[in-house]
Scaffold this motif. Structure first.
Motif, PDB file in Angstrom:
ATOM      1  N   ALA A 176       0.822  -1.220   0.000  1.00  0.00           N
ATOM      2  CA  ALA A 176       0.000   0.000   0.000  1.00  0.00           C
ATOM      3  C   ALA A 176       0.850   1.262   0.000  1.00  0.00           C
ATOM      4  N   ASN A 177       1.995   1.196   0.670  1.00  0.00           N
ATOM      5  CA  ASN A 177       2.849   2.365   0.739  1.00  0.00           C
ATOM      6  C   ASN A 177       3.861   2.438  -0.387  1.00  0.00           C
ATOM      7  N   ARG A 178       3.908   1.399  -1.178  1.00  0.00           N
ATOM      8  CA  ARG A 178       4.920   1.271  -2.203  1.00  0.00           C
ATOM      9  C   ARG A 178       6.315   1.436  -1.601  1.00  0.00           C
ATOM     10  N   PRO A 180       9.899   0.721  -1.818  1.00  0.00           N
ATOM     11  CA  PRO A 180      10.580   0.390  -3.074  1.00  0.00           C
ATOM     12  C   PRO A 180      11.504  -0.820  -2.975  1.00  0.00           C
TER      13      PRO A 180
ATOM     14  N   MET B   1       2.968   8.126  -7.346  1.00  0.00           N
ATOM     15  CA  MET B   1       1.937   7.719  -6.395  1.00  0.00           C
ATOM     16  C   MET B   1       1.630   8.867  -5.436  1.00  0.00           C
ATOM     17  N   TYR B   3       0.601  10.605  -2.027  1.00  0.00           N
ATOM     18  CA  TYR B   3       0.609  10.471  -0.566  1.00  0.00           C
ATOM     19  C   TYR B   3       0.090  11.774   0.012  1.00  0.00           C
ATOM     20  N   ASP B  88       7.764   6.644  -4.671  1.00  0.00           N
ATOM     21  CA  ASP B  88       7.673   5.550  -3.685  1.00  0.00           C
ATOM     22  C   ASP B  88       7.740   6.102  -2.268  1.00  0.00           C
ATOM     23  N   LEU B  89       7.681   5.203  -1.295  1.00  0.00           N
ATOM     24  CA  LEU B  89       7.635   5.622   0.105  1.00  0.00           C
ATOM     25  C   LEU B  89       8.918   6.326   0.529  1.00  0.00           C
ATOM     26  N   PRO B 111      -0.686   6.853   2.239  1.00  0.00           N
ATOM     27  CA  PRO B 111      -0.837   6.701   0.788  1.00  0.00           C
ATOM     28  C   PRO B 111      -2.291   6.930   0.392  1.00  0.00           C
TER      29      PRO B 111
END
Lengths: 409, 125
Positions: A176-178, A180, B1, B3, B88-89, B111
């Motif tokens: 869900a948070n991607r 990496p 993405m 967030y 990405d995070l 997210p």
């Protein structure tokens, strides 16, 4: 797709072949699959399904010449199917990098060695800062080593459903948070490394003294990590530590014997040599870190194979260095024990009194040993008994109770 | 993405913080917004007025009930939101770490699930 079959002269048991792939390549396969989607749970399902398919089809179709490649292809197809149906359901375009829909490699291309090892990325994901530290080792055990959630739950003494929930939650967070699947720049990697090493070390610590298979798995993980990183001293230190530990791995039917009293002929000389080689690779990179020092301590014990004696003075020096970088309770208690052997028992007892960790089993065990050496037999007996009842290893408890001798008055 | 960064910190105004601290905070926010914009990652940002001017509405048995004050009466309140679009995070963590609010409280990184385009909900990728 018709798998190439082995020639008739080679009869390979299909179930054994599938199991061998699962055992030897699970982590590599899972890492490869998960790295392309960022979804570990999906990769696990796809790989599990592919292994089941192998067990169904290989008995009649024959074991393929490249079993890993076959399983990887089937697993990738399964992932692709899930993505296609998800896109169909939500109506959204799939533009994820490494979209499994667009991976068009055929089975001949899927040489597991050639496609690149993504296990380092997977290990970094398991130990990512956003993952709860308590679940990092379990996640690594499950994804890189392929252990069942039930087994992991037992190792951590939690109910299986609890462990399963924690693992599911962690993998949901990763997707869900991607989080990496990349190896970051050197400076970032250096920052992330301690957490990865801690998680791998956790795999070793979780196995305890008796689980030979799992100690071997943790060693494999540590060596793989060090080799992937190439020149990180602490990673080689951990590889050395786990390898030296494995050289002395105690099997379930052998009683517990303290390290300095063990029969060295039972140690595996090849593993000792391998561990010492890893320790040498760790050298020359500045002041030694915690794992290099712990490995060096283990190597001093291993050297008794050649010298016939434990070099307590060397151990004292190494523990003093270890206490500077990693002053854990275990290290402090062990140091007191070493001082007791290298200098005199009274000095060791004095250090233990300063520590005063009555909740810590090793504190009682080392104290008991030192009491015995200064002939305080009543105190020794009480401490041995306390240490025995606090121990969760029956072999250790047996040993400690056997040390209780009647007071000589 | 996508967030959303949600900033949470104890509220202070000029009276409690002092003119200089307020000005410093505003400078920090301005610099942060500029950096986000220059990097091309900022979709939207809002800094909110304090919770003493907020109003909360909820439906109880189908009837709307309006209340003076915030949803939760906590020391840290929602200070603002930043919606960013990054790969990405790790990138999101990087930007969240630069938010001035990390020094006053905490920044939550959530997210996104779905967002509205031309009046329709579109799933995030």
């Amino acid at each position: 797709m018709g798998p190439e079959r082995l020639s008739g002269a080679e009869h390979v048991n299909p179930a054994a072949a599938a199991e061998r792939v699962a055992r030897s390549s699970y982590g590599r396969l899972l890492a490869r699959l998960a790295a392309s989607t960022g979804d570990v749970a999906l990769a696990e399902d796809a790989l599990g399904g592919a292994l089941e398919e192998a067990l169904r089809r290989w008995p009649s179709d024959g074991v393929p010449a490249n079993p890993e490649g076959w399983i990887l292809t089937v697993a990738r197809n399964r992932q692709r199917d899930v993505w296609k149906s998800a896109a169909h359901r939500t109506g959204r375009p799939l533009e994820h990098a490494g979209d499994p829909r667009t991976d068009t490699a055929g089975p001949a291309d899927l040489d597991l060695d050639a496609v690149g090892d993504r296990r380092l990325e997977l290990m970094l994901v398991c130990a990512h800062p956003a993952i709860d530290p308590a679940v990092r080792t379990p996640l690594m055990l499950q994804t890189v080593l392929g252990l069942e959630a039930e087994t992991i739950a037992r190792l951590f003494a939690v109910p299986p459903s609890t462990m399963a929930q924690r693992l599911v939650r962690a993998k949901k967070r990763i997707r869900a948070n991607r989080v990496p699947f990349v190896v970051p720049d050197r400076s970032v990697l250096t920052e992330r490394l301690p957490a990865v090493l801690e998680a791998v070390y956790g795999c070793l610590a979780a196995t305890g003294a008796r689980q030979d298979d799992l100690v071997g798995e943790a060693q494999y993980l540590a060596v793989t990590l060090a080799a992937l990183l190439e020149d990180e001293p602490e990673a080689w230190g951990l590889a050395a530590l786990t390898t030296l530990g494995l050289s002395r791995a105690r099997s379930a039917d052998r009683p517990y014997v303290p390290l300095d009293e063990q029969d060295v002929s039972l140690w595996d000389p090849r593993l000792v040599a391998e561990g010492e080689a890893y320790l040498r690779r760790a050298g020359g990179g500045g002041p030694p870190g915690r794992f290099v020092l712990e490995a060096a301590i283990s190597a001093v014990h291993a050297a008794r194979m050649r010298t016939g004696a434990t070099d307590w003075a060397a151990l004292r020096t190494l523990y003093e260095a270890l206490l500077i970088v990693s002053p854990t309770l275990g290290a402090r208690v062990a140091y007191a024990g070493v001082v007791g052997r290298a200098d005199d028992p009274a000095a060791g007892l004095a250090l233990l009194d300063q520590i005063g960790a009555a909740d810590f089993q090793p504190w009682h065990a080392v104290r008991a040993e030192l009491f015995a050496q200064v002939h305080r037999h009543d105190d020794a007996a009480a401490a041995f008994r306390r240490a025995a009842e606090m121990s969760d290893d029956p072999g250790v408890a047996d040993y400690l109770l056997a040390r209780v001798t009647p007071s000589s008055g | 993405m996508r967030y959303t960064l949600l900033t949470h910190y104890p509220e202070g105004d000029e009276a409690s913080l002092g003119e200089e601290a307020m000005a410093e905070g505003q400078r920090a926010f301005a610099a942060y917004a500029e950096a986000l914009h220059a990097a091309g990652v900022l979709i939207a940002a809002e800094v909110l007025q304090p919770s003493d001017v907020t109003t909360t509405v909820t439906a109880v048995d189908g009837t709307l009930r309006v209340q003076d004050g915030p949803f939760a009466d906590t020391k840290e309140q929602l200070g603002g939101t930043f919606v960013i679009d990054v790969p990405d995070l790790d990138a999101a963590l990087h930007w969240a770490g630069l938010a001035p609010a990390v020094h006053w409280g905490a920044v939550e990184i959530r997210p996104g699930a779905t967002h509205v385009v031309d009046g329709t909900w579109v799933p995030n990728d």
